[in-house]
Motif scaffolding. Structure first.
Motif, mmCIF file in Angstrom:
data_model
loop_
_atom_site.group_PDB
_atom_site.id
_atom_site.type_symbol
_atom_site.label_atom_id
_atom_site.label_comp_id
_atom_site.label_asym_id
_atom_site.label_seq_id
_atom_site.Cartn_x
_atom_site.Cartn_y
_atom_site.Cartn_z
ATOM 1 N N UNK A 158 0.814 -1.216 0.000
ATOM 2 C CA UNK A 158 0.000 0.000 0.000
ATOM 3 C C UNK A 158 0.847 1.267 0.000
ATOM 4 N N UNK A 159 1.979 1.262 0.734
ATOM 5 C CA UNK A 159 2.832 2.448 0.794
ATOM 6 C C UNK A 159 3.330 2.830 -0.595
ATOM 7 N N UNK A 160 3.752 1.833 -1.357
ATOM 8 C CA UNK A 160 4.228 2.121 -2.708
ATOM 9 C C UNK A 160 3.091 2.562 -3.608
ATOM 10 N N UNK A 161 1.921 1.958 -3.435
ATOM 11 C CA UNK A 161 0.759 2.370 -4.227
ATOM 12 C C UNK A 161 0.417 3.830 -3.963
ATOM 13 N N UNK A 162 0.581 4.283 -2.719
ATOM 14 C CA UNK A 162 0.279 5.668 -2.363
ATOM 15 C C UNK A 162 1.216 6.662 -3.042
#
Length: 338
Positions: free
Chosen positions: A266-270
């Motif tokens: 999720x962090x990378x998607x953000x």
């Protein structure tokens, strides 16, 4: 074709504001280093003016098959089950940036496709030649104390650490590995797929222009300094989008594919939030999905409510350093926790 609606980035919360301030300070310490590395890359690219894009094989960023096991954004696949690009990610390391830089250098320095480039560039440049250290931006500063270490020595150590990591992943070969302190000189690029279960990896071959297994990054991604100014999560998100064809069309990415094939949580998607702020990515909000990812009146699988993305290659023609600083300043000027 239907126009995209730019997603208005949500205001940063208190934790994100702390991270943005730290990033701002880190970039400001790198201003001279970024300027020199970017200028050196532009100078190399000018020797091959017809090269508009750097080609990268998809196996660098995507597994052919989904990673086995039960994984989620809270429990990513272990590093050995991720593609090379996300195996070598780290918050402060330089392995991902260095490998991308090496792919750029190989394609601007060599003339013929399907040949194995030879690395004749020394790690430390001279007054007349550009070394690998001259192509890598770093926050390194002269440090005094019990042991004095200048910027050149710190950058050398950073490159050694990056090459050591890449060697463990079979993304570079070290022909001089028994040469003591010179073991990293003359390193050779290896195929983007990295370590193989079936046997050793092969030396890198320059892709052909029509290679169906490769995707494009604009040369300006390097010559305007974006490779130096991005966080690893942003680099990984751009690579994922480019591999999906987002430079020419609108794409979506299912959560399971993002996790199990690209190894991105999720962090990378953000990272899409900052890329949208920078004008590098258009985002069409999914119906009933808020900017923070929550779904209004949720009742079914989240993959039925996906944002759509499109990279804007012309955005990379803007110098990166001042663009990123301006985007951070603008985000910090917004009210927090909204």
């Amino acid at each position: 074709m239907e126009d995209f609606s730019l997603l208005t980035p949500r205001n940063p919360n208190s934790t994100e504001r702390i991270q943005l301030r730290r990033r701002l300070g880190r970039l400001q310490t790198m201003d001279t280093s970024i300027a020199k590395a970017t200028s050196n890359m532009a100078r190399l690219a000018a020797e091959k003016p017809k090269l508009a894009n750097v080609l990268i094989r998809r196996r660098f960023v995507r597994r052919t098959e989904r990673a086995p096991g039960d994984h989620s954004d809270r429990s990513l696949p272990p590093r050995p089950l991720r593609p090379p690009s996300t195996r070598i990610m780290s918050p402060r390391g330089a392995a991902l940036r260095f490998y991308l830089t090496a792919l750029f250098e190989a394609q601007v320095s060599e003339a013929r496709a399907d040949t194995r480039p030879v690395n004749n560039r020394s790690l430390r440049g001279t007054h007349d030649d550009t070394g690998w250290a001259d192509l890598l931006a770093s926050p390194a500063r002269n440090a005094s104390g019990n042991v004095y270490m200048n910027v050149a020595a710190k950058k050398r150590r950073q490159i050694h650490e990056a090459l050591g990591r890449l060697h463990r992943e079979e993304l570079v070969a070290l022909p001089n590995i028994n040469a003591g302190s010179n073991k990293y000189e003359g390193f050779r690029l290896m195929d983007e797929g990295g370590a193989r279960e079936q046997g050793p990896n092969e030396l890198y071959r320059l892709p052909k222009a029509k290679d169906k297994d490769a995707f494009e990054l604009p040369i300006t991604f390097f010559t305007q300094g974006w490779v130096h100014c991005f966080e690893d999560t942003e680099l990984a998100f751009v690579l994922m989008m480019a591999s999906l064809g987002a430079t020419t069309k609108e794409v979506t990415i299912e959560g399971a594919i993002r996790l199990l094939c690209y190894g991105l949580g999720r962090d990378a998607y953000e990272a899409h939030v900052m890329l949208n702020r920078l004008g590098l990515l258009e985002v069409r909000p999914a119906p009933n999905r808020y900017a923070d990812g929550k779904i209004q009146n949720y009742g079914g699988p989240s993959d039925a409510h996906l944002h759509s993305f499109k990279l804007l290659p012309e955005g990379f023609e803007t110098p990166a350093y001042h663009a990123v600083l301006a985007a951070i300043d603008k985000a910090l000027d917004q009210d927090g926790d909204n």
